[in-house]
Write a protein that holds these residues in place. Structure first.
Motif, PDB file in Angstrom:
ATOM      1  N   THR A   1      14.818 -10.940  -0.493  1.00 36.92           N
ATOM      2  CA  THR A   1      15.671 -10.340  -1.524  1.00 36.92           C
ATOM      3  C   THR A   1      15.004  -9.114  -2.126  1.00 36.92           C
ATOM      4  O   THR A   1      15.668  -8.190  -2.561  1.00 36.92           O
TER       5      THR A   1
ATOM      6  N   ASP B   1       9.515 -11.444  -0.664  1.00 37.72           N
ATOM      7  CA  ASP B   1      10.725 -12.191  -0.315  1.00 37.72           C
ATOM      8  C   ASP B   1      11.791 -11.252   0.245  1.00 37.72           C
ATOM      9  O   ASP B   1      11.831 -10.078  -0.110  1.00 37.72           O
TER      10      ASP B   1
ATOM     11  N   TYR C   1      24.120 -16.864  -4.991  1.00 44.79           N
ATOM     12  CA  TYR C   1      22.731 -16.730  -4.573  1.00 44.79           C
ATOM     13  C   TYR C   1      22.598 -16.853  -3.059  1.00 44.79           C
ATOM     14  O   TYR C   1      21.873 -16.100  -2.422  1.00 44.79           O
TER      15      TYR C   1
ATOM     16  N   GLU D   1      13.633 -18.399  -2.286  1.00 47.78           N
ATOM     17  CA  GLU D   1      12.540 -17.431  -2.441  1.00 47.78           C
ATOM     18  C   GLU D   1      11.261 -18.152  -2.813  1.00 47.78           C
ATOM     19  O   GLU D   1      11.267 -19.315  -3.218  1.00 47.78           O
TER      20      GLU D   1
ATOM     21  N   ARG E   1      20.872 -12.328 -12.402  1.00 48.86           N
ATOM     22  CA  ARG E   1      20.945 -11.508 -11.188  1.00 48.86           C
ATOM     23  C   ARG E   1      22.316 -11.565 -10.540  1.00 48.86           C
ATOM     24  O   ARG E   1      22.540 -10.962  -9.499  1.00 48.86           O
TER      25      ARG E   1
ATOM     26  N   MET F   1      23.589 -13.685  -1.661  1.00 46.67           N
ATOM     27  CA  MET F   1      22.576 -12.652  -1.836  1.00 46.67           C
ATOM     28  C   MET F   1      21.453 -12.812  -0.796  1.00 46.67           C
ATOM     29  O   MET F   1      21.010 -11.837  -0.197  1.00 46.67           O
ATOM     30  N   LEU F   2      21.028 -14.070  -0.583  1.00 40.88           N
ATOM     31  CA  LEU F   2      19.978 -14.322   0.416  1.00 40.88           C
ATOM     32  C   LEU F   2      20.421 -13.847   1.792  1.00 40.88           C
ATOM     33  O   LEU F   2      19.689 -13.180   2.507  1.00 40.88           O
TER      34      LEU F   2
ATOM     35  N   SER G   1      20.677 -10.045   2.199  1.00 42.67           N
ATOM     36  CA  SER G   1      19.443  -9.257   2.195  1.00 42.67           C
ATOM     37  C   SER G   1      18.601  -9.505   3.438  1.00 42.67           C
ATOM     38  O   SER G   1      17.579  -8.868   3.627  1.00 42.67           O
ATOM     39  N   THR G   2      19.036 -10.403   4.317  1.00 45.47           N
ATOM     40  CA  THR G   2      18.330 -10.586   5.579  1.00 45.47           C
ATOM     41  C   THR G   2      18.748  -9.470   6.533  1.00 45.47           C
ATOM     42  O   THR G   2      19.923  -9.330   6.821  1.00 45.47           O
TER      43      THR G   2
ATOM     44  N   THR H   1      23.306  -2.873   1.741  1.00 39.11           N
ATOM     45  CA  THR H   1      23.650  -4.247   1.427  1.00 39.11           C
ATOM     46  C   THR H   1      23.994  -4.361  -0.043  1.00 39.11           C
ATOM     47  O   THR H   1      23.738  -3.464  -0.816  1.00 39.11           O
TER      48      THR H   1
ATOM     49  N   VAL I   1      20.382  -6.048  -4.540  1.00 40.51           N
ATOM     50  CA  VAL I   1      19.842  -7.232  -5.196  1.00 40.51           C
ATOM     51  C   VAL I   1      19.368  -6.830  -6.577  1.00 40.51           C
ATOM     52  O   VAL I   1      18.604  -5.886  -6.736  1.00 40.51           O
TER      53      VAL I   1
END
Lengths: 334, 316
Positions: free
Chosen positions: A188, A186, B238, B42, B279, B241-242, B245-246, B257, B260
């Motif tokens: 993340t 994933d 969340y 995810e 998280r 966070m998504l 992290s891209t 970044t 995570v």
């Protein structure tokens, strides 16, 4: 920076029922210590096969030919299998795409990381144990004491990939090759694994070869980039100029096709057609059937990889800073 | 007009008699004709289960789904109005049947038209999705991944559905081919007015395709609303966070970044309170005891106790 790996004119062919298939054609690959090289390409571009050939991990049906494959000056082509095995796993290590199937489901991860140490330098069990704990800590696996007794199926994909990385760096390799290390993960988790790889590379001064199809991964990690297509290197450049001024029409088209570069557009720019397969590789430039600038010269003459503006490009009409092909006129060359 | 609506849809699985896996737990949305709703999250967040529920491949354990305004509980034939495209076109096409047979089959099963009419409809559809007429008599192995995905899309459209549920339709494809398939899906939408329920983990694809976004975490909605709100000004930690992290496709924007923390918790035994509290950088005591309700904040729905506080902060 000293050169770690020097590969010159590497070709790999497979004999298939439909005839000989040249999976890799005349690829040069050099990596220096402390360098991050990204090899990027679509499926079937030969990016994995070329490193597997260097590592000697191809099945016997793969015919490997080359002018030179040297690791730290030592010729791997003439090395005995025994000498080669001593090198691989110790000085050159590899991380694969699918961690959960690369690990052995029947052994604990502690045992599997320890195996690398035992094979390459037989130390006492207590020492192996201490080193395994240390490695698990370095790759960011929480609670290493408990985790080393876990089996792969008890861990997530991200943790398994960290275990694979721990195994790869167990013998302090000078060169680490990672083949699509985050493709099965994933986003993340991907970022964490990439940060770990690049961090380890920086701290240890390793050479890192990262094979990927994901331009986002390239942009986040690479110092130098090799773009492969249908078994050939199409373009090679440092990362910053590659993204700012791609010189090969294929690289430019690939970047344009990314949704994140097309913000606000309703339609994505596409590359027509598809990657040539085993029986429809064109005679001239391999990208000619899909290129917007194709001329008769492109279909007749396969271009050589040549230096242009600090890059190496396999194109008769490399793109200038404005993205226009140099020396190109409609219907033919000047 | 709402073509697909989910009202508090829930799907629980019993595992080993004792445990319950809450794959989907209280998801509601409305998909309007001609629009695209993307479900992101995810792996293991329940997005594929939600797709299967909406396509009536299995019934929800609680809640209701309606298609074209009609409840589906007693009317399985509404399934025809919601067709599916699967992730892997190498697995979703029968290798022993020709492309023509694959396309004609939905019509035959449902007694639509005479045989020549069915064949004519299949040929028209082949042309519509950009495949050559010869493809009709060929087998799936003779095609590349992108072409097979065109066949899968053509098959889904044979019964003229109001909704197409696409579960990661381009994640098995190369970038150059992915762009072709995404363009095709948009063209078909413009032309036929179909709605897409678009399951994806790729934020950049979602940004390009969807007008509405539903972010799922551990089977529950974390944030949902218009793309411009949810993806450009996310209020759930969340979602943030998504997004962070891209990776950017630009080396100049390479950055450290927001790190995570942790991984997706086990769906069989999610943490108490807010499932994301293990998280979350904002987690407080309250988050470990009280599950945040999905509520309206700044023109979207978000399930976080601190959404207002996050709204005042700088965007990521």
């Amino acid at each position: 920076m000293s050169s770690l790996l020097d590969v010159r004119d590497l070709s790999v062919a497979f004999d298939t029922a439909a005839g000989r298939f040249n999976a890799v054609q005349s690829v040069d690959l050099t990596v220096a210590s402390g360098e991050v090289l990204c090899v990027v390409g679509e499926s079937g571009s030969g990016k994995s096969v070329s490193v597997l050939a260097v590592m000697g991990l191809l099945p016997p049906t793969g015919r490997v030919t080359s002018q030179e494959i040297r690791f730290r000056g030592e010729d791997l082509r003439t090395a005995t299998p025994r000498a080669r095995r001593r090198l691989i796993g110790r000085d050159v290590a590899m991380v694969f795409q699918e961690p959960t199937s690369s690990l052995n489901p029947c052994y604990t991860i502690g045992w599997q990381i320890g195996e690398a140490l035992r094979v390459h330098g037989a130390t006492a069990p207590s020492q192996v144990r201490r080193r395994v704990l240390d490695l698990l800590g370095q790759v960011g696996v929480p609670a290493p004491e408990q985790r080393m007794r876990s089996f792969p199926h008890q861990l997530s994909g991200g943790l398994n990939q960290r275990v694979m990385i721990a195994m790869a760096i167990a013998c302090d390799p000078a060169l680490l090759i990672a083949d699509e290390p985050t493709t099965a993960l994933d986003v993340t988790v991907q970022q964490g694994v990439l940060d770990l790889l690049v961090g380890l590379q920086r701290d240890r001064g390793m050479g890192l070869v990262l094979i990927t199809h994901d331009m986002g991964v390239v942009a986040q990690t690479a110092q130098r980039v090799q773009v492969m297509y249908a078994g050939q290197v199409m373009e090679e450049q440092p990362a910053d100029p590659l993204f700012a001024h791609p010189r090969h029409p294929y690289t430019a088209a690939l970047l344009d096709a990314l949704p994140e570069r097309a913000e606000g557009k309703l339609r994505l720019p596409t590359i027509p057609g598809m990657v040539p397969g085993i029986d429809d590789r064109p005679g001239g430039c391999l990208f000619a059937p899909r290129c917007r600038f194709t001329t008769p010269k492109c279909t007749a003459d396969r271009p050589a990889l040549r230096p242009v503006n600090g890059a190496k490009v396999r194109c008769h009409y490399p793109l200038d800073d404005a993205g226009q092909p140099t020396g190109w006129t409609l219907g033919g060359s000047t | 007009m709402s073509v697909l609506a989910a009202d508090n849809v829930t799907r629980h699985y019993k595992i080993g008699g004792r445990h319950v896996l809450k794959a989907v737990d209280g998801v509601s949305f409305e998909l309007l004709a001609g629009r695209t709703l993307a479900v992101v999250g995810e792996s293991g967040c329940g997005k594929s289960t939600l797709a299967r529920l909406c396509a009536l491949m299995e019934p929800p354990t609680a809640g209701a789904i309606s298609i074209a305004g009609k409840p589906t509980a007693a009317n399985q034939s509404l399934q025809l109005q919601n067709q599916m495209v699967f992730q892997n076109p190498y697995g979703s096409l029968n290798p022993r049947r020709t492309i023509g047979a694959i396309l004609v089959e939905p019509l035959t099963i449902n007694n639509r038209g005479s045989k020549p009419e069915r064949i004519a409809a299949a040929r028209r559809m082949l042309d519509r999705v950009g495949l050559r007429p010869e493809a009709f008599d060929r087998y799936p192995h003779m095609f590349s991944g992108g072409q097979r995905q065109r066949v899968a899309i053509a098959r889904a459209l044979m019964l003229s559905p109001a909704v197409v549920t696409a579960d990661e339709p381009v994640s098995a494809l190369d970038v150059s081919v992915q762009a072709q398939v995404l363009n095709l899906m948009r063209d078909l939408q413009d032309e036929l007015g179909i709605a897409y329920l678009f399951i994806s983990h790729d934020i950049s694809v979602v940004r390009h395709m969807a007008q509405d976004v539903l972010v799922m975490y551990c089977g529950r909605p974390a944030e949902q609303g218009l793309r411009g709100e949810v993806l450009d000004r996310p209020l759930h930690p969340y979602t943030r966070m998504l997004l962070s992290s891209t990776p950017f496709v630009d080396p100049a924007r390479r950055r450290m970044t927001m790190p995570v923390r942790g991984e997706l918790p086990s769906p069989i035994d999610p943490p108490p309170g807010c499932a994301f509290n293990t998280r979350c950088p904002y987690a407080a005591d309250r988050c470990t005891v009280e599950r945040p309700a999905l509520r309206s904040v700044e023109s979207r729905l978000v399930a976080c106790h601190f959404a207002e506080k996050i709204a005042t902060e700088a965007p990521i």
